[in-house]
Enzyme design. Structure first.
Site, PDB file in Angstrom:
ATOM      1  N   LYS A  79       0.893  -1.170   0.000  1.00 16.85           N
ATOM      2  CA  LYS A  79       0.000   0.000   0.000  1.00 16.85           C
ATOM      3  C   LYS A  79       0.922   1.207   0.000  1.00 16.85           C
ATOM      4  CE  LYS A  79      -1.648   3.083   1.852  1.00 16.85           C
ATOM      5  NZ  LYS A  79      -1.362   4.469   1.378  1.00 16.85           N
ATOM      6  N   GLU A  83       0.013   7.719  -1.154  1.00 19.70           N
ATOM      7  CA  GLU A  83      -0.884   8.282  -2.183  1.00 19.70           C
ATOM      8  C   GLU A  83      -0.197   9.402  -2.950  1.00 19.70           C
ATOM      9  OE1 GLU A  83      -1.221   7.889   1.128  1.00 19.70           O
ATOM     10  OE2 GLU A  83      -3.181   8.634   1.701  1.00 19.70           O
ATOM     11  N   ARG A  84       0.900   9.940  -2.389  1.00 15.28           N
ATOM     12  CA  ARG A  84       1.499  11.126  -3.015  1.00 15.28           C
ATOM     13  C   ARG A  84       2.363  10.792  -4.227  1.00 15.28           C
ATOM     14  NH1 ARG A  84      -0.869  14.077   0.188  1.00 15.28           N
ATOM     15  NH2 ARG A  84      -0.691  13.961   2.445  1.00 15.28           N
ATOM     16  N   SER A 114       5.173   8.241   9.627  1.00 16.04           N
ATOM     17  CA  SER A 114       5.342   9.164  10.755  1.00 16.04           C
ATOM     18  C   SER A 114       5.022   8.466  12.076  1.00 16.04           C
ATOM     19  CB  SER A 114       4.425  10.369  10.558  1.00 16.04           C
ATOM     20  OG  SER A 114       3.089   9.926  10.476  1.00 16.04           O
ATOM     21  N   CYS A 162      14.129  10.281   6.466  1.00 16.61           N
ATOM     22  CA  CYS A 162      14.005   9.910   7.879  1.00 16.61           C
ATOM     23  C   CYS A 162      15.366   9.917   8.558  1.00 16.61           C
ATOM     24  CB  CYS A 162      13.371   8.541   8.008  1.00 16.61           C
ATOM     25  SG  CYS A 162      14.326   7.305   7.140  1.00 16.61           S
TER      26      CYS A 162
HETATM   27  P1  NAD Z   1       2.600   9.161   6.917  1.00 17.67           P
HETATM   28  O1  NAD Z   1       2.649   8.562   8.270  1.00 17.67           O
HETATM   29  O2  NAD Z   1       1.700  10.325   6.704  1.00 17.67           O
HETATM   30  O3  NAD Z   1       2.119   8.049   5.844  1.00 17.67           O
HETATM   31  C1  NAD Z   1       2.715   6.794   5.779  1.00 17.67           C
HETATM   32  C2  NAD Z   1       1.680   5.792   5.278  1.00 17.67           C
HETATM   33  O4  NAD Z   1       0.605   5.744   6.213  1.00 17.67           O
HETATM   34  C3  NAD Z   1       1.074   6.169   3.928  1.00 17.67           C
HETATM   35  O5  NAD Z   1       0.999   5.007   3.119  1.00 17.67           O
HETATM   36  C4  NAD Z   1      -0.299   6.704   4.291  1.00 17.67           C
HETATM   37  O6  NAD Z   1      -1.259   6.414   3.309  1.00 17.67           O
HETATM   38  C5  NAD Z   1      -0.632   5.996   5.582  1.00 17.67           C
HETATM   39  N1  NAD Z   1      -1.440   6.830   6.475  1.00 17.67           N
HETATM   40  C6  NAD Z   1      -1.375   8.176   6.625  1.00 17.67           C
HETATM   41  N2  NAD Z   1      -2.275   8.587   7.544  1.00 17.67           N
HETATM   42  C7  NAD Z   1      -2.915   7.488   8.000  1.00 17.67           C
HETATM   43  C8  NAD Z   1      -3.946   7.262   8.962  1.00 17.67           C
HETATM   44  N3  NAD Z   1      -4.491   8.269   9.661  1.00 17.67           N
HETATM   45  N4  NAD Z   1      -4.350   6.003   9.184  1.00 17.67           N
HETATM   46  C9  NAD Z   1      -3.802   4.969   8.501  1.00 17.67           C
HETATM   47  N5  NAD Z   1      -2.825   5.131   7.565  1.00 17.67           N
HETATM   48  C10 NAD Z   1      -2.395   6.371   7.321  1.00 17.67           C
HETATM   49  O7  NAD Z   1       4.088   9.500   6.489  1.00 17.67           O
HETATM   50  P2  NAD Z   1       4.597  10.293   5.209  1.00 17.67           P
HETATM   51  O8  NAD Z   1       4.275  11.738   5.383  1.00 17.67           O
HETATM   52  O9  NAD Z   1       4.169   9.612   3.973  1.00 17.67           O
HETATM   53  O10 NAD Z   1       6.167  10.063   5.344  1.00 17.67           O
HETATM   54  C11 NAD Z   1       7.007  10.861   6.132  1.00 17.67           C
HETATM   55  C12 NAD Z   1       7.209  10.278   7.505  1.00 17.67           C
HETATM   56  O11 NAD Z   1       7.754   8.964   7.408  1.00 17.67           O
HETATM   57  C13 NAD Z   1       8.222  11.054   8.332  1.00 17.67           C
HETATM   58  O12 NAD Z   1       7.737  11.130   9.642  1.00 17.67           O
HETATM   59  C14 NAD Z   1       9.485  10.211   8.253  1.00 17.67           C
HETATM   60  O13 NAD Z   1      10.381  10.388   9.323  1.00 17.67           O
HETATM   61  C15 NAD Z   1       8.904   8.857   8.252  1.00 17.67           C
HETATM   62  N6  NAD Z   1       9.832   7.885   7.708  1.00 17.67           N
HETATM   63  C16 NAD Z   1      10.463   7.048   8.582  1.00 17.67           C
HETATM   64  C17 NAD Z   1      11.383   6.139   8.113  1.00 17.67           C
HETATM   65  C18 NAD Z   1      12.084   5.217   9.050  1.00 17.67           C
HETATM   66  O14 NAD Z   1      12.774   4.334   8.562  1.00 17.67           O
HETATM   67  N7  NAD Z   1      11.952   5.335  10.345  1.00 17.67           N
HETATM   68  C19 NAD Z   1      11.667   6.062   6.747  1.00 17.67           C
HETATM   69  C20 NAD Z   1      11.005   6.917   5.881  1.00 17.67           C
HETATM   70  C21 NAD Z   1      10.082   7.829   6.381  1.00 17.67           C
END
Ligand code: NAD
Length: 504
Positions: A180, A183-184, A233, A288
């Site tokens: 999954k 979406e961006r 996140s 990240c």
């Molecule tokens: P995000 O948490 O907004 O989204 C991640 C995924 O979760 C997406 O597929 C999204 O569709 C889904 N999602 C978003 N909101 C949701 C909800 N309310 N309920 C269920 N699913 C939901 O993260 P992002 O903005 O796409 O990515 C950036 C974040 O990811 C930053 O915080 C970054 O630090 C983190 N990140 C962490 C690592 C790591 O290895 N620790 C690696 C890459 C990115």
């Protein structure tokens, strides 16, 4: 250069071996962040699409698990060659939807390929243990089997690398995998699905199901899904971990970060400033493992800030497709507004804006989502520029008196993904690496993303669950152990033994 309108394409799911519009009637727009133009219309799954994906995955998992390691490995090798042959195409998709510069997009594909290469060694990784004559006449052996159906939910910032942290390991170990994606920037995942198919992977073993919270919730609670790998996140990682474990699944959920780099006065400050700028502003800070806090120790501070300022001002910010671009836009207008707000709050609270990227305009791309490299000095821990994950091209400088104060600062932070130290002292580096409550540590290395044969994972609010991603921990996450205790009594000698030559 003027902004040109791009044609809008429809982005489909990839289910059971083919691209499909699915049954859902909701869609979401995908943007080119450098131009601000809508580039695609993404189909979002409904419940029926989810059921289709899970049913196909379950069927495929039963078949794939039975396929020999030799044949599985052949598919992985072929997939590796296909990804390598499509780097340009994949990178173009990443840059068009994420905005990062092409060279950086190719870099993330390279790091993803490392995991595919590691997964090609799966026969060695899955070798079990054997204890001969554990008890008289009894042997004991252990081996690992796949979980079954696993889903990967991935963030926007690495649309190829993060799926490749998961899928090759899950597939190599015999699972079916449902991705999954964010979406961006969802298009690269469809090309990956086509390459898996071309590599000979049976239909249903790798699928792409697009969606938002509704789809994620469906995956987290579906009784026929055995494991969830999540990267995103922290608040969502925590939610994913709690929800999916409550539904009996094995879960690894990697969260956000606030990575500190500590710079000691004995460091080579030019070298440190080069690396700090690259780690803070590369990919517009949307990594990240980006360095977002420079912890300047003692007399290092003034000179370091001057050197970082020079580098920040020299960064070439442009559309990622331009050959000399070093940094692209941020992902959405909402992200830009959030970053600008945090920078303004720091300035209002008395921090010094050494380089201010809030008003950057890129000529010919006036509708793009731009924030220029920004350096804020004299940041204090109560400011939002310190407490929040900014996820933009902003470096906050916090000044401390000595190494111990720096370590205390890092350990008090709720995140624990990555950290780095710049020093020429082995003793200081050793103290640092042993004391910090952080999962990945760089010594004169700013973004210490481990190679594929070590595992990736943070501590504290940067990881929920106990298994890191890829490497041997990845093998362990996607499999369950079995231990067999066996006795084969020797046939008792029948009476009337024959003195004839034995024959079958
Ligand atoms: P995000 O948490 O907004 O989204 C991640 C995924 O979760 C997406 O597929 C999204 O569709 C889904 N999602 C978003 N909101 C949701 C909800 N309310 N309920 C269920 N699913 C939901 O993260 P992002 O903005 O796409 O990515 C950036 C974040 O990811 C930053 O915080 C970054 O630090 C983190 N990140 C962490 C690592 C790591 O290895 N620790 C690696 C890459 C990115």
């Amino acid at each position: 250069m003027t902004t040109t309108a791009t044609a809008t394409t429809t982005i489909n799911h990839f289910l059971n071996g083919e691209e499909t519009a699915g049954k859902g009637d909701r869609t979401q727009q995908v943007f080119n962040p450098a131009t601000g133009a809508v580039s695609g219309e993404l189909r979002l799954a409904n419940r029926e699409d989810l059921e289709t994906a899970v049913a196909a995955a379950r069927k495929a998992a039963n078949v794939w698990n039975d396929i020999s390691l030799a044949k599985r490995t052949a598919v992985l090798f072929k997939f590796r060659e296909l990804v390598a042959a499509h780097v340009d195409e994949l990178a173009a998709l990443i840059t068009a939807e994420h905005g990062k510069v092409l060279s950086d997009a190719k870099g993330e594909i390279g790091r993803g390929l490392e995991v595919v290469e590691f997964a090609c060694g799966i026969p060695q990784l899955l070798k079990g243990d054997y204890s001969d004559q554990a008890s008289t006449g009894i042997d004991v052996f252990s081996f690992r089997q796949p979980l079954g159906v696993v889903a990967g939910i991935t963030p926007f910032n690495f649309p190829v690398m993060v799926p490749l942290w998961m899928a090759p390991m899950a597939i190599a170990t015999g699972n079916a995998f449902i991705l999954k994606p964010s979406e961006r920037d969802p298009s690269a995942s469809i090309l990956l699905a086509k390459l898996w198919k071309q590599a000979g992977l049976p239909d249903g073993v790798f699928q792409v199901l697009h969606g938002d919270k509704e789809t994620v919730d469906g995956l987290l609670t579906h009784p026929d899904i055995d494991g969830i790998s999540f990267v995103g996140s922290t608040p969502i990682a925590k939610y994913v971990h709690e929800t999916a474990t409550a539904h009996g699944k094995r879960v690894q959920a990697l969260g956000g970060a606030k990575n500190h780099a500590i710079i000691l006065p004995d460091a080579d400050l030019d070298n440190a400033a080069d690396h700090l700028a690259a780690a803070a502003f590369g990919s517009a800070g949307e990594r990240c493992m980006a360095i977002s806090v420079a912890v300047a120790v003692g007399e290092a501070a003034d000179e370091l800030v001057k050197k970082v300022q020079q580098r920040a001002e020299a960064v070439k910010v442009a559309n990622g497709t331009e050959a000399d671009a070093e940094m692209g836009p941020v992902i959405t207008p909402a992200s830009k507004s959030r970053i600008v707000k945090i920078v303004s709050e720091a300035a209002d609270a008395g921090a010094a804006l050494v380089v201010d990227g809030r008003d950057l305009v890129v000529e010919g791309h006036e509708d793009g989502f731009w924030v220029g490299p920004t350096v804020i000095d004299h940041v204090r821990t109560e400011m939002s520029a310190y407490s929040e994950e900014i996820f933009g091209p902003v470096l906050a400088v916090v000044r401390v008196a000595d190494l111990d104060e720096g370590i205390k600062l890092i350990n008090a932070n709720p995140y624990g993904n990555g950290t780095a130290i710049f020093t020429s002292s082995g003793a200081a580096a050793r103290k640092f690496q042993r004391s910090v409550t952080v999962g990945m540590i760089g010594v004169n290395v700013p973004i210490p993303v481990p190679v594929a044969y070590h595992s990736f994972g943070g501590w504290k609010s940067s990881l929920f669950g106990d298994k890191h991603i890829y490497g041997e921990e990845g093998v362990s996450f996607y499999t369950r152990g079995k231990v067999v205790t066996s006795r084969w009594p020797e046939p008792t000698h029948a009476s009337g033994a024959s003195y004839n030559f034995p024959s079958n």
